[in-house]
Scaffold this motif. Structure first.
Motif, PDB file in Angstrom:
ATOM      1  N   THR A 139      81.006 -49.839  78.754  1.00  0.00           N
ATOM      2  CA  THR A 139      79.459 -49.646  78.840  1.00  0.00           C
ATOM      3  C   THR A 139      79.156 -48.437  77.986  1.00  0.00           C
ATOM      4  OG1 THR A 139      79.768 -48.694  81.074  1.00  0.00           O
ATOM      5  CG2 THR A 139      78.826 -51.287  80.746  1.00  0.00           C
ATOM      6  N   LEU A 140      77.895 -48.142  77.662  1.00  0.00           N
ATOM      7  CA  LEU A 140      77.414 -46.843  76.834  1.00  0.00           C
ATOM      8  C   LEU A 140      77.247 -45.850  78.180  1.00  0.00           C
ATOM      9  CD1 LEU A 140      75.165 -48.439  74.511  1.00  0.00           C
ATOM     10  CD2 LEU A 140      77.290 -47.224  74.008  1.00  0.00           C
ATOM     11  N   ASP A 141      77.951 -44.508  77.631  1.00  0.00           N
ATOM     12  CA  ASP A 141      77.541 -43.223  78.377  1.00  0.00           C
ATOM     13  C   ASP A 141      76.015 -43.285  78.600  1.00  0.00           C
ATOM     14  OD1 ASP A 141      77.206 -40.727  79.137  1.00  0.00           O
ATOM     15  OD2 ASP A 141      77.903 -39.826  77.339  1.00  0.00           O
ATOM     16  N   THR A 142      75.567 -43.119  79.950  1.00  0.00           N
ATOM     17  CA  THR A 142      74.186 -42.923  80.322  1.00  0.00           C
ATOM     18  C   THR A 142      73.599 -41.988  79.561  1.00  0.00           C
ATOM     19  OG1 THR A 142      74.858 -41.464  82.228  1.00  0.00           O
ATOM     20  CG2 THR A 142      74.601 -43.499  82.540  1.00  0.00           C
ATOM     21  N   PHE A 143      74.084 -40.870  78.880  1.00  0.00           N
ATOM     22  CA  PHE A 143      73.487 -40.014  78.045  1.00  0.00           C
ATOM     23  C   PHE A 143      72.853 -40.794  76.740  1.00  0.00           C
ATOM     24  CE2 PHE A 143      75.729 -36.615  80.314  1.00  0.00           C
ATOM     25  CZ  PHE A 143      74.624 -35.752  80.510  1.00  0.00           C
ATOM     26  N   VAL A 144      73.199 -42.012  76.618  1.00  0.00           N
ATOM     27  CA  VAL A 144      72.666 -42.723  75.291  1.00  0.00           C
ATOM     28  C   VAL A 144      71.230 -43.261  75.765  1.00  0.00           C
ATOM     29  CG1 VAL A 144      73.085 -44.759  73.807  1.00  0.00           C
ATOM     30  CG2 VAL A 144      75.021 -43.293  74.535  1.00  0.00           C
ATOM     31  N   CYS A 145      71.318 -43.567  77.069  1.00  0.00           N
ATOM     32  CA  CYS A 145      69.761 -44.041  77.381  1.00  0.00           C
ATOM     33  C   CYS A 145      68.785 -42.937  77.532  1.00  0.00           C
ATOM     34  CB  CYS A 145      70.065 -44.501  78.756  1.00  0.00           C
ATOM     35  SG  CYS A 145      71.150 -46.098  79.214  1.00  0.00           S
ATOM     36  N   SER A 146      69.369 -41.614  77.761  1.00  0.00           N
ATOM     37  CA  SER A 146      68.407 -40.705  77.848  1.00  0.00           C
ATOM     38  C   SER A 146      68.297 -39.977  76.623  1.00  0.00           C
ATOM     39  CB  SER A 146      68.754 -39.555  79.094  1.00  0.00           C
ATOM     40  OG  SER A 146      69.961 -39.050  78.703  1.00  0.00           O
ATOM     41  N   SER A 147      68.860 -40.287  75.707  1.00  0.00           N
ATOM     42  CA  SER A 147      68.824 -39.584  74.250  1.00  0.00           C
ATOM     43  C   SER A 147      67.541 -40.334  73.450  1.00  0.00           C
ATOM     44  CB  SER A 147      69.974 -39.839  73.498  1.00  0.00           C
ATOM     45  OG  SER A 147      71.225 -39.141  73.975  1.00  0.00           O
ATOM     46  N   TRP A 148      66.720 -41.203  74.038  1.00  0.00           N
ATOM     47  CA  TRP A 148      65.707 -41.731  73.195  1.00  0.00           C
ATOM     48  C   TRP A 148      64.485 -42.038  74.148  1.00  0.00           C
ATOM     49  CZ3 TRP A 148      63.553 -46.736  73.025  1.00  0.00           C
ATOM     50  CH2 TRP A 148      64.047 -47.930  74.024  1.00  0.00           C
ATOM     51  N   TYR A 149      64.716 -41.944  75.342  1.00  0.00           N
ATOM     52  CA  TYR A 149      63.614 -42.257  76.414  1.00  0.00           C
ATOM     53  C   TYR A 149      62.278 -41.983  76.132  1.00  0.00           C
ATOM     54  CZ  TYR A 149      63.253 -37.979  79.237  1.00  0.00           C
ATOM     55  OH  TYR A 149      63.388 -36.926  79.565  1.00  0.00           O
ATOM     56  N   TYR A 150      62.192 -40.612  75.675  1.00  0.00           N
ATOM     57  CA  TYR A 150      60.858 -40.014  75.302  1.00  0.00           C
ATOM     58  C   TYR A 150      60.246 -40.869  74.094  1.00  0.00           C
ATOM     59  CZ  TYR A 150      64.058 -38.327  71.850  1.00  0.00           C
ATOM     60  OH  TYR A 150      65.348 -38.218  70.819  1.00  0.00           O
ATOM     61  N   LEU A 151      60.883 -41.591  73.342  1.00  0.00           N
ATOM     62  CA  LEU A 151      60.352 -42.404  72.243  1.00  0.00           C
ATOM     63  C   LEU A 151      59.925 -43.589  72.935  1.00  0.00           C
ATOM     64  CD1 LEU A 151      63.142 -42.004  69.834  1.00  0.00           C
ATOM     65  CD2 LEU A 151      60.718 -41.021  69.550  1.00  0.00           C
ATOM     66  N   ARG A 152      60.291 -44.179  73.917  1.00  0.00           N
ATOM     67  CA  ARG A 152      59.889 -45.024  74.546  1.00  0.00           C
ATOM     68  C   ARG A 152      58.663 -45.201  75.273  1.00  0.00           C
ATOM     69  NH1 ARG A 152      60.004 -50.938  73.604  1.00  0.00           N
ATOM     70  NH2 ARG A 152      59.949 -51.698  75.785  1.00  0.00           N
ATOM     71  N   TYR A 153      58.336 -44.043  76.157  1.00  0.00           N
ATOM     72  CA  TYR A 153      57.113 -43.754  76.955  1.00  0.00           C
ATOM     73  C   TYR A 153      56.165 -44.443  76.463  1.00  0.00           C
ATOM     74  CZ  TYR A 153      59.390 -41.463  80.935  1.00  0.00           C
ATOM     75  OH  TYR A 153      60.373 -41.036  82.179  1.00  0.00           O
ATOM     76  N   PRO A 154      55.591 -43.946  75.043  1.00  0.00           N
ATOM     77  CA  PRO A 154      54.274 -44.050  74.598  1.00  0.00           C
ATOM     78  C   PRO A 154      53.994 -45.644  74.358  1.00  0.00           C
ATOM     79  CG  PRO A 154      55.194 -42.117  73.539  1.00  0.00           C
ATOM     80  CD  PRO A 154      56.155 -42.954  74.233  1.00  0.00           C
ATOM     81  N   ASP A 155      55.256 -46.315  73.912  1.00  0.00           N
ATOM     82  CA  ASP A 155      55.027 -47.669  73.909  1.00  0.00           C
ATOM     83  C   ASP A 155      55.995 -48.650  74.616  1.00  0.00           C
ATOM     84  OD1 ASP A 155      53.838 -49.426  72.282  1.00  0.00           O
ATOM     85  OD2 ASP A 155      55.252 -49.527  70.556  1.00  0.00           O
ATOM     86  N   ASN A 156      55.798 -48.592  75.882  1.00  0.00           N
ATOM     87  CA  ASN A 156      57.022 -49.013  77.018  1.00  0.00           C
ATOM     88  C   ASN A 156      56.820 -50.398  77.177  1.00  0.00           C
ATOM     89  OD1 ASN A 156      54.379 -48.621  78.471  1.00  0.00           O
ATOM     90  ND2 ASN A 156      55.570 -48.524  80.328  1.00  0.00           N
ATOM     91  N   LYS A 157      55.684 -51.154  76.687  1.00  0.00           N
ATOM     92  CA  LYS A 157      55.398 -52.540  76.869  1.00  0.00           C
ATOM     93  C   LYS A 157      55.853 -53.281  75.696  1.00  0.00           C
ATOM     94  CE  LYS A 157      52.498 -52.159  81.004  1.00  0.00           C
ATOM     95  NZ  LYS A 157      52.778 -50.550  81.146  1.00  0.00           N
ATOM     96  N   ASN A 158      56.266 -52.690  74.530  1.00  0.00           N
ATOM     97  CA  ASN A 158      56.373 -53.162  73.258  1.00  0.00           C
ATOM     98  C   ASN A 158      57.613 -54.076  73.366  1.00  0.00           C
ATOM     99  OD1 ASN A 158      56.892 -54.018  70.510  1.00  0.00           O
ATOM    100  ND2 ASN A 158      56.212 -52.016  69.817  1.00  0.00           N
ATOM    101  N   SER A 159      57.495 -55.480  73.301  1.00  0.00           N
ATOM    102  CA  SER A 159      58.679 -56.436  73.510  1.00  0.00           C
ATOM    103  C   SER A 159      59.300 -56.810  71.985  1.00  0.00           C
ATOM    104  CB  SER A 159      58.371 -57.499  74.252  1.00  0.00           C
ATOM    105  OG  SER A 159      57.309 -58.294  73.413  1.00  0.00           O
ATOM    106  N   GLU A 160      58.604 -56.377  70.798  1.00  0.00           N
ATOM    107  CA  GLU A 160      59.267 -56.687  69.562  1.00  0.00           C
ATOM    108  C   GLU A 160      59.981 -55.652  68.778  1.00  0.00           C
ATOM    109  OE1 GLU A 160      58.426 -59.696  68.645  1.00  0.00           O
ATOM    110  OE2 GLU A 160      57.637 -60.136  70.445  1.00  0.00           O
ATOM    111  N   GLU A 161      59.884 -54.348  69.476  1.00  0.00           N
ATOM    112  CA  GLU A 161      60.531 -53.244  68.797  1.00  0.00           C
ATOM    113  C   GLU A 161      60.635 -52.157  69.721  1.00  0.00           C
ATOM    114  OE1 GLU A 161      58.121 -52.107  65.419  1.00  0.00           O
ATOM    115  OE2 GLU A 161      56.314 -52.338  66.410  1.00  0.00           O
ATOM    116  N   PRO A 162      61.635 -51.081  69.687  1.00  0.00           N
ATOM    117  CA  PRO A 162      61.461 -50.168  70.779  1.00  0.00           C
ATOM    118  C   PRO A 162      60.328 -49.300  70.618  1.00  0.00           C
ATOM    119  CG  PRO A 162      63.138 -49.681  68.560  1.00  0.00           C
ATOM    120  CD  PRO A 162      62.619 -50.986  68.618  1.00  0.00           C
TER     121      PRO A 162
END
Length: 813
Positions: free
Chosen positions: A487-510
């Motif tokens: 599995t991926l290092d959990t730092f991978v998850c937190s390396s882009w989360y700030y980009l997901r917040y404003p569009d967190n319900k987008n199911s077609e793209e990150p």
């Protein structure tokens, strides 16, 4: 009276009226405020969480009052080793324990009364999030920024997983304290080194703490120098060393290889093989931090082999030592003990030759080791040259012979992202005996993490034992194939989360590119300084890579960064369950309300320093709010009384205190100096009390106006309490729809100023004098004062010294 019921009342009202919902139509005033999200490893928030989230929310509220449309989301960094270890210990599945903890922490965060807009929540362990973490991996893979190779890694035999260097403390696992060793594994890496120069260069434009920028600069570790080739005697093997001091090349008396260097086994002679093997096993257990320590005693062994000096042709012994790292530079070092402190210590310990090849710049013979530039000696045709000239000339001539080249080196290594654990995002790769490495198509994401998995640690990923997960079909040839079981290092998850917040319900793209490029970068980011060389560096790498792939039009994720200090346990140690020193906020909130607790955290500690927990001052903070309640009652009482309309000296003094408080609270809050901001508000409250008690013919309207301003500037720090008082005063809902008060520069220029009156240097009294008075006028006012006349009666005045705005000293005899 303020209490927890007031908190609940206003939290309900705020939610019902959607007071803090982000207005997407006000992007011209957008301000993205973000706290590093928490890991739900424990059942509840502790004081440390509060110290991160509470004061930052106060800063965000302050900016809202200044007219900004604040975007302040919240979520959970939910994958990771603790939940898996908990599962091994208790049998409770990581998904179940994590989601239960998140539910509890969500409730606590809402009880904090922060402005978090929960419509934008992200939870990294849910498929709708890690689908896009896997998508990120695939983008990096296709761009050549993700690759797989065998590498030596830190290995914890108890946790049965790879550890980052920062997770190894004095040779032991930070979690279980088992002795850590090294292990060669085939792992996935992200090529962060491709951005080494930009990661270094762009630091200077960021509003970040200088200490954090320095940590990143040191971690990246740029060195400009040369690579020089040495050939092994009687062999076709050669190796290169990196040096920034080619001018000292003629002073090389031995060379050192990292114990892990692949050529060590090839060159070691039979006579020394046993001692080399023993040393290699010992070196595996040493951390990189220990190995690089300048104070640690040097260790090493001789391989029995020799290299040929590229200039002199002399035989140079080849040693191995743990102060050389295989992962830094070339893993080989030329040793110049006459001009390097580390090499000097090593040579002294093992009785190796020490040769002087540099004299000081003035030609004198400085004591060894001499590490500055100077004039070359004992260096053949280069003798007499200055170091700066020789270091270039030597490399140029070696380059003609194919023995050297100019080189820029970085300490930064590529980011190892594979983990042999279950609770993380599966790596979206399939291995086929016929087709090789096959990335999972984006349309087939997410690669779901199976629920029914055996967690017993045995050195391999638990997913490897889950046949329904591992066994699959090659997407190219249709034959049986295997999924990557890491599995991926959990730092991978937190390396882009700030980009997901404003569009967190987008199911077609990150995220939608147009929208995210309007919302980002983050304007203010707050979190722990311990993330300087990991999360903060990784997030910067992700941003730059996604920019180059055409998804982002900005270079940096976080324009401005602040660190909170650490709240230690009452015993002065870091809070941990094992030490029994974790402080829960719940009991304090039940007794005093969340605003008292929040205020105390901000008043009792300098935000960027923190310190040991003590609740000694929390009652004083509660009294501060009680005093405000009493002033509010008095304001309401005075509304029915006859009021003066004059601006007397008392009103002018109170107006001065009001404007000074607004100005200084504004300045201090902007800089996260919350303790001094609260102190200024306490001073203004004291001024209100003084006015209320001492002035008989009050300007009631003015008095209430000053009090209303106090509530406005206090509201970010005590949101529930001020909202309640605001309502009691009959003002329009909500106080957070008001504006931050303006301070008047003219009001800060006093008509009168208080000065100390000294006799022979000792303070006898204090007097008010006109602020515009010159020295002679001040002298006349003071000498004609009845109290001062008594002090000097019958005495001879020798001289009078005036320090304008501060004091007057009357020298008498």
């Amino acid at each position: 009276m303020y209490n927890i019921e007031v908190d609940r009342k206003w939290q309900k009202r705020w939610e019902e009226t959607k007071l803090y919902k982000f207005n997407r139509d006000r992007l011209d005033k957008k301000l993205y405020c973000l706290e590093m999200f928490s890991y739900p490893s424990g059942a509840k928030l502790h004081v440390g969480h509060w110290y991160n989230f509470g004061p930052t929310d106060s800063w965000a509220r302050f900016k809202r009052l200044q007219g900004y449309e604040v975007f302040q989301p919240m979520g959970f960094d939910a994958f990771g080793l603790p939940a898996e270890n908990y599962a091994i210990k208790t049998g409770i599945h990581p998904h179940d324990s994590t989601m239960k903890n998140i539910e509890t922490m969500e409730k606590q965060l809402k009880e904090m009364g922060a402005m978090f807009d929960w419509d934008y929540e992200v939870i990294t362990c849910l498929p709708e999030y890690y689908k896009w973490t896997q998508w990120m991996f695939l983008q990096l893979y296709r761009a050549g920024l993700a690759y797989r190779k065998e590498a030596p890694v830190n290995w914890c035999p108890s946790c049965q997983t790879v550890l980052a260097n920062e997770q190894v403390i004095e040779g032991h696992c930070e979690r279980c304290e088992s002795e850590v060793t090294k292990k060669n594994l085939t792992q996935w890496f992200f090529k962060i080194t491709a951005y080494a120069e930009e990661l270094l260069e762009k630091l200077d434009v960021l509003d970040w703490p200088e200490k954090t920028k320095k940590i990143q600069k040191n971690w990246i570790g740029k060195s400009e120098g040369a690579e020089i080739e040495f050939k092994v005697e009687n062999s076709d093997i050669a190796f290169k060393v990196f040096t920034t001091r080619a001018d000292t090349l003629c002073g090389v008396t031995y060379v050192v290889l990292a114990p892990e260097n692949e050529i060590v086994d090839k060159i070691t002679t039979d006579e020394y093989r046993n001692s080399v093997e023993k040393y290699k096993e010992w070196a595996k257990k040493q951390t990189e931090i220990d190995r690089l320590s300048t104070t640690r005693e040097k260790t090493g062994v001789f391989t029995g082999a020799y290299a040929i000096h590229p200039i002199t042709g002399e035989r140079v012994p080849i040693w191995i030592a743990d102060y050389v790292l295989a992962t830094y530079g070339t893993g080989c070092v030329m040793a110049v003990p006459g001009h390097d402190e580390r090499d000097y210590e090593f040579a002294m310990k093992f009785n190796l030759p020490i040769v002087r090849v540099i004299d000081s710049a003035d030609g004198s013979e400085a004591s060894l080791p001499y590490t500055d530039y100077g004039i070359l000696v004992n260096s053949g045709k280069y003798s007499g040259m200055k170091s700066e000239e020789a270091r270039i000339k030597i490399v140029e001539e070696l380059a003609k012979e194919g023995k050297g080249e100019i080189k820029v080196n970085y300490r930064l290594r590529d980011w190892l992202v594979s983990r042999q654990r279950y609770w993380g995002a599966p790596i979206p790769i399939i291995y086929c005996d016929h087709c090789g490495t096959v990335p999972v198509p984006e349309k087939d994401l997410p690669v779901l993490l199976p629920y029914n998995v055996e967690f017993t640690p045995d050195g391999e990923s638990p997913l490897k034992k889950c046949e329904e997960f591992v066994n699959t079909t090659c997407l190219i040839c249709g034959r049986p194939a295997k999924r990557d079981a890491d599995t991926l290092d959990t730092f991978v998850c937190s390396s882009w989360y700030y980009l997901r917040y404003p569009d967190n319900k987008n199911s077609e793209e990150p995220f939608n590119r147009e929208w995210i490029n309007k919302m980002l970068p983050v304007d203010k980011y707050v979190g722990g300084a311990e993330h300087a060389a990991m999360h903060l560096l990784y997030a910067r790498f992700f941003t730059k890579a996604l920019r180059d792939l055409g998804y982002l039009n900005f270079d940096e994720p976080f324009l401005s960064l602040r660190h909170q200090g650490v709240i230690l346990g009452p015993d002065g140690n870091k809070m941990s369950k094992s030490k029994g020193n974790v402080i829960s906020p719940d009991s304090y909130i039940s007794e005093y309300g969340s605003d008292v607790f929040r205020l105390y955290l901000m008043f009792g500690f300098a935000y960027e320093e923190g310190g040991p927990w003590s609740d000694g001052g929390i009652k004083a903070v509660a009294r501060f709010l009680s005093r405000i309640e009493r002033i509010a009652e008095r304001v309401i009482e005075l509304r029915n009384t006859k009021s003066s309309k004059q601006m007397s000296s008392a009103e002018k003094e109170l107006n001065y205190e009001r404007n000074r408080a607004i100005k200084e609270v504004e300045t201090d809050t902007e800089e996260f100096h919350f303790n001094t901001a609260i102190a200024r508000m306490m001073e203004l409250l004291n001024a209100l009390y003084k006015y209320e008690q001492e002035v008989e013919n009050k300007n009631v309207e003015f008095f209430e106006d000053v009090f209303a301003d106090l509530l406005r500037i206090l509201s970010p720090f005590a949101p529930h309490f001020t909202e309640e008082i605001w309502e009691q005063l009959g003002y329009e809902y909500s106080i957070f729809n008001q504006s931050w008060p303006k301070w008047d520069p003219k009001a800060l220029v006093k008509d009168e100023v208080e000065i100390a009156v000294q006799l022979n240097g000792k303070v006898k009294t204090r007097l008010m004098v006109p602020s515009s008075a010159d020295d002679k006028e001040i002298e006349n006012v003071v000498l004609n004062n009845e109290e001062v006349k008594e002090f000097i009666e019958g005495k001879q005045i020798v001289k009078v010294i005036v320090v304008k705005g501060r004091l007057i000293n009357i020298v008498i005899k």
